[in-house]
Design an enzyme around this catalytic site. Structure first.
Site, short mmCIF file in Angstrom:
data_model
loop_
_atom_site.label_atom_id
_atom_site.label_comp_id
_atom_site.label_asym_id
_atom_site.label_seq_id
_atom_site.Cartn_x
_atom_site.Cartn_y
_atom_site.Cartn_z
N ASP A 15 5.16 -52.42 55.46
CA ASP A 15 3.80 -52.87 55.71
C ASP A 15 3.85 -53.89 56.85
O ASP A 15 4.84 -54.60 57.00
CB ASP A 15 3.28 -53.51 54.41
CG ASP A 15 2.01 -54.31 54.63
OD1 ASP A 15 1.06 -53.74 55.20
OD2 ASP A 15 1.98 -55.49 54.23
N ASP A 17 0.87 -56.27 58.17
CA ASP A 17 0.18 -57.55 57.96
C ASP A 17 0.65 -58.24 56.69
O ASP A 17 0.56 -57.68 55.60
CB ASP A 17 -1.34 -57.34 57.88
CG ASP A 17 -1.91 -56.96 59.24
OD1 ASP A 17 -1.58 -57.64 60.22
OD2 ASP A 17 -2.68 -55.98 59.31
MG LIG Z 1 0.14 -56.51 53.83
#
Ligand SMILES: [Mg+2]
Length: 262
Positions: A15, A17
């Site tokens: 992932d 962010d």
């Molecule tokens: Mg995230």
């Protein structure tokens, strides 16, 4: 589950962010761990629910921050056309969304249908549309009610903007159209399966041979678990329990150690 499971995992999906980066800053050790995994021949893919950016744009950002091992970077916008093609074949798509969204759908080999010709649409794709009108909502709902599947990058209720304010997100538009049509949307972004599946496909790995590393339990951990991946919660806060994840790591250095590359 023992920590050594990561030493046999052949690829990692990260992932972005809150995991690889926060805003415009890489998290500590991310660059070194990603490079070490790549040197060890492990597959790498990156996913973000950011539906206003293409994977190419995020890849450029990663390269700019010194992550030159990022080849597969996927966003819901990036894969929307591919998902439509896989599920429904080459389609006539009514797009309620940005010109960028229409462009990626056309690039995936679909024909774009004008909003006035909604009867010809075989798929309705809905995102953030700054030219949204009652006519566009009406015709999209009619096309969906006639059987055209309703596909969307995400169902985020809001788009945060500067100063703590917000704009309605694509979820708000999707809700209006889906409610009027009496259908449920197909969501491409996390925690739904398409983004994870596409990342695995790019690395040519089965779900059980790959680990998802992310900071969100509802989005990353639950979503990856549902497709059968190993799950790693990235939680810099000390003492965070693994909870629903197979493992929890507090840093990229710890991840490297558990993966046998640090
Ligand atoms: Mg995230």
């Amino acid at each position: 589950m023992s920590a050594s499971i990561l030493s046999s995992v052949r690829g990692f999906v990260f992932d972005l962010d809150g995991c690889v980066w926060n805003g415009n800053t890489l998290n500590p050790g991310a660059r070194e761990t990603l490079a070490a995994l790549d040197r060890a021949g492990r597959g790498l893919a990156f996913v973000s629910n950011n539906s206003r950016a293409t994977g190419g744009e995020l890849r450029e950002r990663l390269h700019g921050l010194g992550v030159d091992v990022a080849r597969h970077v996927l966003t819901p916008l990036e894969i929307l056309g591919e998902v439509i093609r896989e599920r429904f074949g080459p389609s006539r798509v009514l797009v309620i969304g940005s010109p960028d969204m229409a462009a990626v759908i056309a690039r995936a080999g679909h024909e774009l249908v004008d909003v006035k010709d909604y009867r010809a649409a075989t798929v309705v794709a809905v995102g953030n549309d700054f030219d949204l009108s009652y006519e566009r909502v009406t015709n999209a709902a009619r096309a969906a009610a006639r059987g055209a599947p309703l596909v969307t990058p995400n169902v985020d209720p809001r788009m945060p903007i500067e100063g703590g304010d917000f704009l309605p997100g694509s979820g708000a538009t999707v809700a209006a159209i889906a409610t009027a049509a009496g259908v449920r949307p197909i969501v491409v972004g996390k925690p739904e399966p398409p983004l994870f599946r596409m990342a695995l496909e790019r690395m040519a790995l089965s779900p059980a041979a790959a680990a998802m590393v992310g900071d969100s339990v509802p989005s990353d951990i639950r979503g990856a678990r549902a497709v059968g991946m190993v799950t790693v919660l990235y939680a810099p806060e000390e003492g965070t329990p693994a909870g629903e994840a197979d493992l929890v790591v507090g840093s990229f250095a710890e991840l490297a150690r558990l993966a046998g590359v640090g």
